[in-house]
Design a protein around this motif. Structure first.
Motif, PDB file in Angstrom:
ATOM      1  N   GLY A   1       0.882  -1.169   0.000  1.00 51.16           N
ATOM      2  CA  GLY A   1       0.000   0.000   0.000  1.00 51.16           C
ATOM      3  C   GLY A   1       0.917   1.215   0.000  1.00 51.16           C
ATOM      4  N   ILE A   2       1.181   1.755   1.198  1.00 55.06           N
ATOM      5  CA  ILE A   2       2.152   2.862   1.298  1.00 55.06           C
ATOM      6  C   ILE A   2       3.546   2.374   0.894  1.00 55.06           C
ATOM      7  N   GLY A   3       3.715   1.073   0.818  1.00 54.21           N
ATOM      8  CA  GLY A   3       4.972   0.500   0.319  1.00 54.21           C
ATOM      9  C   GLY A   3       5.352   1.076  -1.040  1.00 54.21           C
TER      10      GLY A   3
ATOM     11  N   CYS B   1       6.942  -8.079  -1.633  1.00 52.39           N
ATOM     12  CA  CYS B   1       6.083  -9.079  -0.984  1.00 52.39           C
ATOM     13  C   CYS B   1       4.742  -8.454  -0.639  1.00 52.39           C
ATOM     14  N   ASP B   2       3.681  -9.163  -0.957  1.00 51.74           N
ATOM     15  CA  ASP B   2       2.351  -8.794  -0.469  1.00 51.74           C
ATOM     16  C   ASP B   2       1.482 -10.050  -0.491  1.00 51.74           C
ATOM     17  N   ALA B   3       0.703 -10.224   0.577  1.00 47.34           N
ATOM     18  CA  ALA B   3      -0.169 -11.402   0.650  1.00 47.34           C
ATOM     19  C   ALA B   3      -1.221 -11.375  -0.456  1.00 47.34           C
ATOM     20  N   ASN B   4      -1.504 -10.189  -0.964  1.00 45.98           N
ATOM     21  CA  ASN B   4      -2.496 -10.058  -2.033  1.00 45.98           C
ATOM     22  C   ASN B   4      -1.787 -10.162  -3.394  1.00 45.98           C
TER      23      ASN B   4
ATOM     24  N   GLU C   1      -2.776 -10.095  -6.418  1.00 43.32           N
ATOM     25  CA  GLU C   1      -3.166  -9.146  -7.469  1.00 43.32           C
ATOM     26  C   GLU C   1      -2.393  -7.828  -7.310  1.00 43.32           C
ATOM     27  N   ARG C   2      -2.365  -7.356  -6.077  1.00 36.61           N
ATOM     28  CA  ARG C   2      -1.636  -6.109  -5.807  1.00 36.61           C
ATOM     29  C   ARG C   2      -0.142  -6.299  -6.081  1.00 36.61           C
ATOM     30  N   LEU C   3       0.372  -7.447  -5.678  1.00 33.96           N
ATOM     31  CA  LEU C   3       1.785  -7.773  -5.883  1.00 33.96           C
ATOM     32  C   LEU C   3       2.127  -7.743  -7.379  1.00 33.96           C
TER      33      LEU C   3
ATOM     34  N   PRO D   1      -0.013  -3.855   8.143  1.00 32.01           N
ATOM     35  CA  PRO D   1      -0.861  -3.446   9.272  1.00 32.01           C
ATOM     36  C   PRO D   1      -0.047  -3.454  10.573  1.00 32.01           C
ATOM     37  N   ASN D   2      -0.323  -2.471  11.431  1.00 34.63           N
ATOM     38  CA  ASN D   2       0.520  -2.185  12.591  1.00 34.63           C
ATOM     39  C   ASN D   2       0.855  -3.410  13.444  1.00 34.63           C
ATOM     40  N   ALA D   3      -0.112  -4.290  13.634  1.00 31.69           N
ATOM     41  CA  ALA D   3       0.098  -5.421  14.541  1.00 31.69           C
ATOM     42  C   ALA D   3       1.142  -6.401  14.011  1.00 31.69           C
ATOM     43  N   LEU D   4       1.499  -6.279  12.727  1.00 32.18           N
ATOM     44  CA  LEU D   4       2.514  -7.181  12.152  1.00 32.18           C
ATOM     45  C   LEU D   4       3.916  -6.575  12.179  1.00 32.18           C
ATOM     46  N   HIS D   5       4.029  -5.304  12.571  1.00 27.63           N
ATOM     47  CA  HIS D   5       5.333  -4.636  12.493  1.00 27.63           C
ATOM     48  C   HIS D   5       6.405  -5.357  13.306  1.00 27.63           C
ATOM     49  N   ALA D   6       6.060  -5.741  14.528  1.00 27.36           N
ATOM     50  CA  ALA D   6       7.078  -6.332  15.409  1.00 27.36           C
ATOM     51  C   ALA D   6       7.547  -7.681  14.871  1.00 27.36           C
TER      52      ALA D   6
ATOM     53  N   CYS E   1      10.761   0.589   9.207  1.00 25.03           N
ATOM     54  CA  CYS E   1       9.398   0.168   9.543  1.00 25.03           C
ATOM     55  C   CYS E   1       8.455   1.367   9.478  1.00 25.03           C
ATOM     56  N   GLU E   2       7.257   1.136   8.977  1.00 21.65           N
ATOM     57  CA  GLU E   2       6.256   2.217   8.958  1.00 21.65           C
ATOM     58  C   GLU E   2       5.849   2.577  10.387  1.00 21.65           C
ATOM     59  N   LYS E   3       5.281   3.754  10.528  1.00 25.84           N
ATOM     60  CA  LYS E   3       4.761   4.190  11.821  1.00 25.84           C
ATOM     61  C   LYS E   3       3.398   3.556  12.052  1.00 25.84           C
ATOM     62  N   PRO E   4       2.944   3.342  13.239  1.00 28.93           N
ATOM     63  CA  PRO E   4       3.713   3.379  14.474  1.00 28.93           C
ATOM     64  C   PRO E   4       4.670   2.194  14.505  1.00 28.93           C
TER      65      PRO E   4
ATOM     66  N   TYR F   1       9.011   8.254   9.598  1.00 29.42           N
ATOM     67  CA  TYR F   1       8.353   9.509   9.963  1.00 29.42           C
ATOM     68  C   TYR F   1       8.520  10.492   8.800  1.00 29.42           C
ATOM     69  N   ASN F   2       7.802  10.257   7.737  1.00 28.70           N
ATOM     70  CA  ASN F   2       7.970  11.025   6.503  1.00 28.70           C
ATOM     71  C   ASN F   2       7.526  12.481   6.618  1.00 28.70           C
ATOM     72  N   HIS F   3       6.635  12.783   7.578  1.00 24.91           N
ATOM     73  CA  HIS F   3       6.133  14.164   7.660  1.00 24.91           C
ATOM     74  C   HIS F   3       7.179  15.146   8.166  1.00 24.91           C
TER      75      HIS F   3
ATOM     76  N   GLY G   1     -10.641  -2.595   6.490  1.00 20.40           N
ATOM     77  CA  GLY G   1     -11.001  -3.104   7.805  1.00 20.40           C
ATOM     78  C   GLY G   1      -9.949  -2.939   8.881  1.00 20.40           C
ATOM     79  N   TRP G   2      -8.678  -3.192   8.561  1.00 18.89           N
ATOM     80  CA  TRP G   2      -7.714  -3.362   9.660  1.00 18.89           C
ATOM     81  C   TRP G   2      -7.489  -2.094  10.471  1.00 18.89           C
ATOM     82  N   PHE G   3      -7.556  -0.912   9.861  1.00 19.59           N
ATOM     83  CA  PHE G   3      -7.292   0.337  10.581  1.00 19.59           C
ATOM     84  C   PHE G   3      -8.239   0.516  11.773  1.00 19.59           C
TER      85      PHE G   3
ATOM     86  N   TRP H   1      -7.446  -2.908  -1.188  1.00 21.56           N
ATOM     87  CA  TRP H   1      -7.015  -4.125  -1.851  1.00 21.56           C
ATOM     88  C   TRP H   1      -7.255  -5.386  -1.016  1.00 21.56           C
ATOM     89  N   ALA H   2      -6.760  -5.365   0.198  1.00 21.41           N
ATOM     90  CA  ALA H   2      -6.709  -6.666   0.874  1.00 21.41           C
ATOM     91  C   ALA H   2      -7.112  -6.553   2.329  1.00 21.41           C
ATOM     92  N   ASN H   3      -7.170  -7.698   2.951  1.00 23.26           N
ATOM     93  CA  ASN H   3      -7.412  -7.763   4.394  1.00 23.26           C
ATOM     94  C   ASN H   3      -8.666  -6.984   4.766  1.00 23.26           C
ATOM     95  N   ASP H   4      -9.619  -7.024   3.904  1.00 28.88           N
ATOM     96  CA  ASP H   4     -10.816  -6.262   4.187  1.00 28.88           C
ATOM     97  C   ASP H   4     -11.707  -7.070   5.104  1.00 28.88           C
TER      98      ASP H   4
HETATM   99  N1  LIG Z   1       3.893   7.252   6.869  1.00 32.98           N
HETATM  100  C1  LIG Z   1       2.709   7.474   6.318  1.00 32.98           C
HETATM  101  O1  LIG Z   1       2.365   8.589   5.931  1.00 32.98           O
HETATM  102  C2  LIG Z   1       1.765   6.307   6.153  1.00 32.98           C
HETATM  103  C3  LIG Z   1       0.672   6.391   5.273  1.00 32.98           C
HETATM  104  C4  LIG Z   1      -0.158   5.277   5.152  1.00 32.98           C
HETATM  105  C5  LIG Z   1       0.090   4.128   5.903  1.00 32.98           C
HETATM  106  N2  LIG Z   1       1.154   4.103   6.771  1.00 32.98           N
HETATM  107  C6  LIG Z   1       1.448   2.896   7.577  1.00 32.98           C
HETATM  108  O2  LIG Z   1       1.838   1.853   6.675  1.00 32.98           O
HETATM  109  C7  LIG Z   1       1.348   0.611   7.133  1.00 32.98           C
HETATM  110  C8  LIG Z   1       0.490  -0.001   6.029  1.00 32.98           C
HETATM  111  O3  LIG Z   1      -0.604   0.854   5.764  1.00 32.98           O
HETATM  112  P1  LIG Z   1      -1.294   0.905   4.321  1.00 32.98           P
HETATM  113  O4  LIG Z   1      -2.109   2.149   4.267  1.00 32.98           O
HETATM  114  O5  LIG Z   1      -0.294   0.667   3.265  1.00 32.98           O
HETATM  115  O6  LIG Z   1      -2.273  -0.353   4.453  1.00 32.98           O
HETATM  116  P2  LIG Z   1      -2.896  -1.229   3.274  1.00 32.98           P
HETATM  117  O7  LIG Z   1      -3.962  -2.049   3.889  1.00 32.98           O
HETATM  118  O8  LIG Z   1      -3.203  -0.349   2.103  1.00 32.98           O
HETATM  119  O9  LIG Z   1      -1.668  -2.152   2.796  1.00 32.98           O
HETATM  120  C9  LIG Z   1      -1.166  -3.174   3.596  1.00 32.98           C
HETATM  121  C10 LIG Z   1      -0.719  -4.296   2.674  1.00 32.98           C
HETATM  122  O10 LIG Z   1      -0.153  -5.338   3.470  1.00 32.98           O
HETATM  123  C11 LIG Z   1      -0.514  -6.583   2.886  1.00 32.98           C
HETATM  124  N3  LIG Z   1      -0.423  -7.613   3.923  1.00 32.98           N
HETATM  125  C12 LIG Z   1      -1.189  -7.768   5.011  1.00 32.98           C
HETATM  126  N4  LIG Z   1      -0.766  -8.816   5.742  1.00 32.98           N
HETATM  127  C13 LIG Z   1       0.299  -9.323   5.095  1.00 32.98           C
HETATM  128  C14 LIG Z   1       1.205 -10.394   5.365  1.00 32.98           C
HETATM  129  N5  LIG Z   1       1.081 -11.167   6.450  1.00 32.98           N
HETATM  130  N6  LIG Z   1       2.195 -10.637   4.473  1.00 32.98           N
HETATM  131  C15 LIG Z   1       2.340  -9.875   3.367  1.00 32.98           C
HETATM  132  N7  LIG Z   1       1.517  -8.852   3.056  1.00 32.98           N
HETATM  133  C16 LIG Z   1       0.518  -8.577   3.912  1.00 32.98           C
HETATM  134  C17 LIG Z   1      -1.915  -6.369   2.389  1.00 32.98           C
HETATM  135  O11 LIG Z   1      -2.256  -7.306   1.388  1.00 32.98           O
HETATM  136  C18 LIG Z   1      -1.875  -4.943   1.884  1.00 32.98           C
HETATM  137  O12 LIG Z   1      -1.589  -4.890   0.502  1.00 32.98           O
HETATM  138  C19 LIG Z   1       0.592   0.902   8.432  1.00 32.98           C
HETATM  139  O13 LIG Z   1       1.467   0.696   9.508  1.00 32.98           O
HETATM  140  C20 LIG Z   1       0.251   2.363   8.336  1.00 32.98           C
HETATM  141  O14 LIG Z   1       0.152   2.990   9.607  1.00 32.98           O
HETATM  142  C21 LIG Z   1       1.985   5.161   6.889  1.00 32.98           C
END
Ligand SMILES: NC(=O)c1ccc[n+]([C@@H]2O[C@H](COP(=O)([O-])OP(=O)(O)OC[C@H]3O[C@@H](n4cnc5c(N)ncnc54)[C@H](O)[C@@H]3O)[C@@H](O)[C@H]2O)c1
Length: 363
Positions: free
Chosen positions: A14-16, A35-38, A40-42, A77-82, A97-100, A126-128, A166-168, A223-226
């Motif tokens: 996503g933000i990747g 890498c992305d679990a989805n 189609e997005r990958l 999603p945040n809960a996977l960061h660690a 790692c993305e925030k938080p 912390y891009n801002h 959903g996840w947010f 895209w995913a994890n809805d």
């Molecule tokens: N710094 C910023 O300005 C900014 C902006 C948006 C999001 N974020 C952060 O980035 C992170 C992701 O947010 P997002 O908006 O991109 O969410 P998102 O839902 O758009 O994207 C998350 C992606 O992770 C994939 N995913 C989920 N579980 C997975 C797994 N186990 N293995 C591989 N892929 C998996 C999903 O398929 C999805 O494509 C969050 O921590 C969010 O807080 C930061």
């Protein structure tokens, strides 16, 4: 002697996508794996960045085992960061790692320990911080133009900005709502500008008046994890009060939804000092006309509207280019793991304060 660029991979697209731009821009990295679990997005991103199929993974463990990466962005999603950051560090990669950084202080500290143990860098996105108007405020602070700063108002408020994936809005995946999502950027901007003053106590109050009724969501194709079937159980608005060393107060406010002008989305950062006040007020992500400076000259109040030029890179691209250069040149990371840990610690205290209905002291 020229060294080969570092091999970079991204987990979560996503933000990747913003991380990809940064790695493509940095002279020190080559984007080699996604890498992305989805799937189609990958596939869509792989075409965009010209990554061959054998370097595209739906399982992050396979990517870490096979792609021989020097640096990995964790954009999940945040809960996977660690879990995922620790796995990447253990695979020998530096991690952005993305925030938080994490959803709990315990997880954040485990990540910090893993980085120390593996002697790899763990950085937070912390891009801002990378805004031209913020750089100007930082410069004013360095020059002493504000005197002693005693008050900060830091808020990000939206009329209708509840993320519709959903996840947010599920605590078990996000760790919290508006405050952990956008409030953390404001907290970091305030702390970073002031060189991380010690925060002594935190008070917080969180609310959820709109998300719980299915109102004021951002209608975005996701895209995913809805997992929209699950209930909304996070804050869609939150305020905080931080008492810091040196009689400094920080007032935080983050809101995904409230009644205000249609589609309005405002970032506001105001620093009151003994010699001047700076106000950053960004409406709907505009870049121009965001700044005001107030002071007193010859006994009269004066208002100045600086006209800051945006030159060069900003946001994630600037963050990644700068962080990779610091890594290669063995300079300190601009957004170090400690900044991630502090943010998580303060927000955890803010949420706890709201639950306990009293001020919480930080250790
Ligand atoms: N710094 C910023 O300005 C900014 C902006 C948006 C999001 N974020 C952060 O980035 C992170 C992701 O947010 P997002 O908006 O991109 O969410 P998102 O839902 O758009 O994207 C998350 C992606 O992770 C994939 N995913 C989920 N579980 C997975 C797994 N186990 N293995 C591989 N892929 C998996 C999903 O398929 C999805 O494509 C969050 O921590 C969010 O807080 C930061």
């Amino acid at each position: 002697m020229t060294t080969a660029p570092m091999r970079a991979g991204i987990i979560g697209l996503g933000i990747g996508a913003a991380h990809a731009k940064g790695f493509l821009r940095s002279p020190h990295t080559e984007l080699v794996a996604l890498c992305d679990a989805n799937a189609e997005r990958l596939a869509a991103r792989a075409v965009e960045y010209n990554i061959p199929a054998e370097m595209c993974f739906t399982d992050y463990r396979a990517m870490l085992a096979e792609a021989n990466l020097d640096v990995v962005s964790v954009c999940l999603p945040n809960a996977l960061h660690a879990e995922v950051s620790i796995a990447a560090l253990e695979a020998g990669a530096h991690v952005l790692c993305e925030k938080p950084l994490a959803t709990t202080l315990e997880e954040a500290l485990a990540m910090q320990r893993a980085a120390e143990l593996q002697q790899r860098r763990l950085m937070v996105a912390y891009n801002h911080r990378y805004r031209a108007d913020l750089a100007w405020i930082r410069q004013m602070l360095r020059q002493g133009a504000l005197g002693k700063v005693y008050n900060v108002y830091a808020w990000w408020r939206r009329e209708s900005g509840i993320p519709s994936s959903g996840w947010f809005s599920q605590k078990r995946l996000s760790g919290g709502g508006a405050m952990i999502d956008i409030g953390i950027h404001m907290l970091d901007m305030a702390l970073w500008l002031l060189d991380f003053p010690r925060v002594e106590t935190v008070s917080g109050q969180v609310t959820a008046h709109f998300g719980t009724r299915g109102l004021k969501t951002w209608s975005q194709a996701r895209w995913a994890n809805d997992s929209t079937a699950e209930p909304f159980d996070v804050d869609d608005g939150a305020v905080g009060f931080l008492r810091c060393e040196g009689d400094l107060s920080i007032h935080l406010h983050a809101s995904w939804a409230e009644h205000r002008a249609p589609r309005e989305d405002i970032i506001h950062l105001e620093l009151n000092g003994t010699e001047g006040t700076t106000v950053l007020h960004v409406v709907n992500y505009v870049r121009d006309g965001t700044l005001q400076f107030y002071t007193q000259l010859a006994g009269q109040p004066v208002a100045v509207a600086p006209n800051v030029r945006w030159e060069g890179l900003y946001g994630h691209e600037a963050l990644i280019v700068e962080s990779m250069a610091a890594l290669v040149n063995q300079q300190p990371a601009p957004s170090d793991v400690r900044h991630g840990v502090i943010g998580v610690q303060i927000l955890e205290a803010l949420y706890r304060s709201s639950q306990l209905r009293r001020e919480v002291a930080l250790e």
